[in-house]
Motif scaffolding. Structure first.
Motif, mmCIF file in Angstrom:
data_model
loop_
_atom_site.group_PDB
_atom_site.id
_atom_site.type_symbol
_atom_site.label_atom_id
_atom_site.label_comp_id
_atom_site.label_asym_id
_atom_site.label_seq_id
_atom_site.Cartn_x
_atom_site.Cartn_y
_atom_site.Cartn_z
ATOM 1 N N ASP A 48 0.821 -1.213 0.000
ATOM 2 C CA ASP A 48 0.000 0.000 0.000
ATOM 3 C C ASP A 48 0.861 1.273 0.000
ATOM 4 O O ASP A 48 0.431 2.330 0.468
ATOM 5 C CB ASP A 48 -1.001 -0.003 1.165
ATOM 6 C CG ASP A 48 -0.332 -0.229 2.519
ATOM 7 O OD1 ASP A 48 0.907 -0.274 2.563
ATOM 8 O OD2 ASP A 48 -1.071 -0.348 3.520
ATOM 9 N N ALA A 49 2.072 1.152 -0.531
ATOM 10 C CA ALA A 49 3.006 2.297 -0.526
ATOM 11 C C ALA A 49 2.440 3.555 -1.189
ATOM 12 O O ALA A 49 2.575 4.649 -0.629
ATOM 13 C CB ALA A 49 4.333 1.893 -1.158
ATOM 14 N N PRO A 50 1.789 3.457 -2.345
ATOM 15 C CA PRO A 50 1.300 4.696 -2.974
ATOM 16 C C PRO A 50 0.283 5.437 -2.106
ATOM 17 O O PRO A 50 0.367 6.654 -1.944
ATOM 18 C CB PRO A 50 0.634 4.199 -4.277
ATOM 19 C CG PRO A 50 1.224 2.860 -4.530
ATOM 20 C CD PRO A 50 1.531 2.282 -3.189
ATOM 21 N N GLN A 51 -0.651 4.685 -1.504
ATOM 22 C CA GLN A 51 -1.655 5.322 -0.648
ATOM 23 C C GLN A 51 -0.995 5.903 0.618
ATOM 24 O O GLN A 51 -1.329 6.999 1.064
ATOM 25 C CB GLN A 51 -2.733 4.307 -0.210
ATOM 26 C CG GLN A 51 -3.561 3.737 -1.337
ATOM 27 C CD GLN A 51 -2.932 2.459 -1.928
ATOM 28 O OE1 GLN A 51 -1.726 2.322 -2.035
ATOM 29 N NE2 GLN A 51 -3.798 1.533 -2.330
ATOM 30 N N ALA A 52 -0.067 5.123 1.176
ATOM 31 C CA ALA A 52 0.581 5.560 2.423
ATOM 32 C C ALA A 52 1.357 6.851 2.199
ATOM 33 O O ALA A 52 1.213 7.814 2.966
ATOM 34 C CB ALA A 52 1.520 4.460 2.935
ATOM 35 N N ILE A 53 2.146 6.898 1.155
ATOM 36 C CA ILE A 53 2.995 8.084 0.961
ATOM 37 C C ILE A 53 2.134 9.309 0.656
ATOM 38 O O ILE A 53 2.406 10.408 1.128
ATOM 39 C CB ILE A 53 4.101 7.836 -0.103
ATOM 40 C CG1 ILE A 53 5.284 8.788 0.181
ATOM 41 C CG2 ILE A 53 3.600 7.996 -1.528
ATOM 42 C CD1 ILE A 53 6.596 8.330 -0.361
ATOM 43 N N GLU A 54 1.069 9.091 -0.086
ATOM 44 C CA GLU A 54 0.175 10.200 -0.424
ATOM 45 C C GLU A 54 -0.461 10.794 0.841
ATOM 46 O O GLU A 54 -0.457 11.997 1.063
ATOM 47 C CB GLU A 54 -0.917 9.667 -1.377
ATOM 48 C CG GLU A 54 -1.890 10.706 -1.872
ATOM 49 C CD GLU A 54 -1.210 11.907 -2.499
ATOM 50 O OE1 GLU A 54 -1.714 13.019 -2.256
ATOM 51 O OE2 GLU A 54 -0.175 11.745 -3.186
ATOM 52 N N ARG A 55 -0.964 9.896 1.711
ATOM 53 C CA ARG A 55 -1.651 10.332 2.924
ATOM 54 C C ARG A 55 -0.690 11.012 3.902
ATOM 55 O O ARG A 55 -0.990 12.050 4.488
ATOM 56 C CB ARG A 55 -2.328 9.118 3.593
ATOM 57 C CG ARG A 55 -3.161 9.443 4.808
ATOM 58 C CD ARG A 55 -4.377 10.261 4.416
ATOM 59 N NE ARG A 55 -5.030 10.831 5.582
ATOM 60 C CZ ARG A 55 -4.762 12.027 6.102
ATOM 61 N NH1 ARG A 55 -3.818 12.777 5.554
ATOM 62 N NH2 ARG A 55 -5.416 12.469 7.148
ATOM 63 N N LEU A 56 0.498 10.416 4.082
ATOM 64 C CA LEU A 56 1.454 10.947 5.062
ATOM 65 C C LEU A 56 2.099 12.240 4.579
ATOM 66 O O LEU A 56 2.369 13.146 5.356
ATOM 67 C CB LEU A 56 2.525 9.882 5.370
ATOM 68 C CG LEU A 56 1.967 8.670 6.118
ATOM 69 C CD1 LEU A 56 2.968 7.514 6.109
ATOM 70 C CD2 LEU A 56 1.599 9.024 7.548
ATOM 71 N N LYS A 57 2.296 12.324 3.288
ATOM 72 C CA LYS A 57 2.840 13.555 2.696
ATOM 73 C C LYS A 57 1.854 14.703 2.947
ATOM 74 O O LYS A 57 2.237 15.791 3.358
ATOM 75 C CB LYS A 57 3.056 13.326 1.191
ATOM 76 C CG LYS A 57 3.641 14.513 0.444
ATOM 77 C CD LYS A 57 3.922 14.091 -1.009
ATOM 78 C CE LYS A 57 4.503 15.199 -1.837
ATOM 79 N NZ LYS A 57 3.566 16.257 -2.182
ATOM 80 N N ARG A 58 0.579 14.397 2.726
ATOM 81 C CA ARG A 58 -0.449 15.418 2.927
ATOM 82 C C ARG A 58 -0.455 15.882 4.393
ATOM 83 O O ARG A 58 -0.567 17.056 4.690
ATOM 84 C CB ARG A 58 -1.815 14.849 2.520
ATOM 85 C CG ARG A 58 -2.815 15.933 2.154
ATOM 86 C CD ARG A 58 -3.988 15.380 1.391
ATOM 87 N NE ARG A 58 -4.842 14.540 2.203
ATOM 88 C CZ ARG A 58 -5.266 13.335 1.862
ATOM 89 N NH1 ARG A 58 -4.929 12.815 0.696
ATOM 90 N NH2 ARG A 58 -6.048 12.639 2.646
ATOM 91 N N PHE A 59 -0.312 14.924 5.288
ATOM 92 C CA PHE A 59 -0.289 15.263 6.718
ATOM 93 C C PHE A 59 0.852 16.229 7.036
ATOM 94 O O PHE A 59 0.669 17.247 7.699
ATOM 95 C CB PHE A 59 -0.143 13.987 7.569
ATOM 96 C CG PHE A 59 -0.041 14.263 9.048
ATOM 97 C CD1 PHE A 59 -1.189 14.418 9.823
ATOM 98 C CD2 PHE A 59 1.197 14.394 9.671
ATOM 99 C CE1 PHE A 59 -1.094 14.690 11.182
ATOM 100 C CE2 PHE A 59 1.298 14.671 11.026
ATOM 101 C CZ PHE A 59 0.146 14.804 11.781
ATOM 102 N N LEU A 60 2.034 15.917 6.523
ATOM 103 C CA LEU A 60 3.208 16.758 6.830
ATOM 104 C C LEU A 60 3.116 18.128 6.163
ATOM 105 O O LEU A 60 3.613 19.114 6.687
ATOM 106 C CB LEU A 60 4.504 16.059 6.383
ATOM 107 C CG LEU A 60 4.867 14.801 7.162
ATOM 108 C CD1 LEU A 60 6.136 14.178 6.582
ATOM 109 C CD2 LEU A 60 5.082 15.101 8.630
ATOM 110 N N GLU A 61 2.458 18.155 5.020
ATOM 111 C CA GLU A 61 2.392 19.423 4.284
ATOM 112 C C GLU A 61 1.233 20.313 4.739
ATOM 113 O O GLU A 61 1.287 21.524 4.593
ATOM 114 C CB GLU A 61 2.270 19.144 2.790
ATOM 115 C CG GLU A 61 3.579 18.653 2.200
ATOM 116 C CD GLU A 61 3.472 18.298 0.740
ATOM 117 O OE1 GLU A 61 4.532 18.157 0.105
ATOM 118 O OE2 GLU A 61 2.348 18.136 0.222
ATOM 119 N N GLU A 62 0.201 19.680 5.293
ATOM 120 C CA GLU A 62 -0.993 20.479 5.621
ATOM 121 C C GLU A 62 -1.157 20.750 7.099
ATOM 122 O O GLU A 62 -1.766 21.742 7.470
ATOM 123 C CB GLU A 62 -2.261 19.749 5.147
ATOM 124 C CG GLU A 62 -2.429 19.789 3.668
ATOM 125 C CD GLU A 62 -3.678 19.063 3.214
ATOM 126 O OE1 GLU A 62 -4.369 18.479 4.083
ATOM 127 O OE2 GLU A 62 -3.953 19.074 2.021
#
Lengths: 88, 160
Positions: free
Chosen positions: A71-85
């Motif tokens: 589930d790497a694509p979903q994980a990185i997308e979600r966690l990136k959003r968390f760190l950026e937002e």
């Protein structure tokens, strides 16, 4: 198994202090993939609060996230959003 | 003035509290604050405010971050610069830990409101030292304050 790396500029106003670090780990643990965070030359387990805190990530810090698993694509997308937002 | 980020600069025998026997989070925090008052690190007049801020922070989410460690912290105006207390509870404290385990090492951090950057650096440095399980194990069985200071000094050099 997929491996994705991304560079992220952290936008949390106070940096990744204890509470956002705990929220990040809570989020990271929803995914099966392994999640590593790298700042400067140090790389730590992104599913450990103490490890993330030890990086001393400030607002504006650049970190590299390395995610490996089905589930790497979903994980990185979600966690990136968390760190950026996240702005608390 | 540039403040030091050396933990050891803020730790002396009067900031180490051994053999803590309180069983729960609120009692332990109050006990540590009383200890700091007795050592003149904070004043009795400020205890209520500091206690309130620490408990408010705990209510937002426990600072017991797993691995037998808790890092209760607050930024308060009444504290000059940084106050740290390293408390050791060999029998463990119920701290609502995220991994459900009891806590043995409580590193309490108080920083002045204007020291936001230093506050995060200190938390990071405490985490760098305490993520080493062997170090935590050694702290848990330390018998004297001198032993604790020697361990911290050595660990600080190792992780810097």
């Amino acid at each position: 198994m997929e491996r994705i790396e991304k560079e992220i500029v952290v936008s949390n106003i106070h940096g990744l202090h204890a509470r956002p670090a705990a929220l990040f780990v809570q989020l990271a643990n929803q995914f099966d993939s392994s999640i590593m965070l790298k700042k400067d030359s140090e790389m730590v387990d992104g599913k450990s609060i103490i490890a993330i805190l030890s990086l001393g990530i400030n607002n504006g810090s650049v970190v590299r996230m390395i995610v490996e698993g089905n589930d790497a694509p979903q994980a990185i997308e979600r966690l990136k959003r968390f760190l950026e937002e996240s702005n608390d | 003035m540039i403040m030091s980020t050396n933990i050891i600069d803020y730790l002396d025998k009067d900031s180490i509290c051994l053999e803590v026997k309180r069983k729960n989070k609120r009692n332990v925090i109050s006990h540590i604050l009383d200890y700091l008052i007795s050592k003149k690190k904070i004043t009795q007049a400020n205890k209520k405010e500091i206690n309130k801020l620490l408990i408010q922070r705990e209510e937002m989410g426990s600072t017991a971050i797993g691995g037998c460690i808790a890092l209760p912290h607050a930024r308060v105006n009444s504290v000059k610069d940084i106050v740290i207390c390293l408390a050791i509870a060999p029998e463990g404290v119920d701290f609502d830990s995220l991994d459900q385990e009891k806590v043995n090492i409580i590193a309490l951090l108080l920083s002045n409101q204007k020291e936001a950057g230093l506050h995060l650096k200190m938390l990071a440095f405490l985490a760098r030292m305490l993520r080493d399980k062997y170090f935590v194990q050694q702290l848990k069985i330390a018998k004297t304050k001198e032993d604790v200071l020697a361990l911290v000094n050595k660990q600080q050099q190792a992780v810097r």
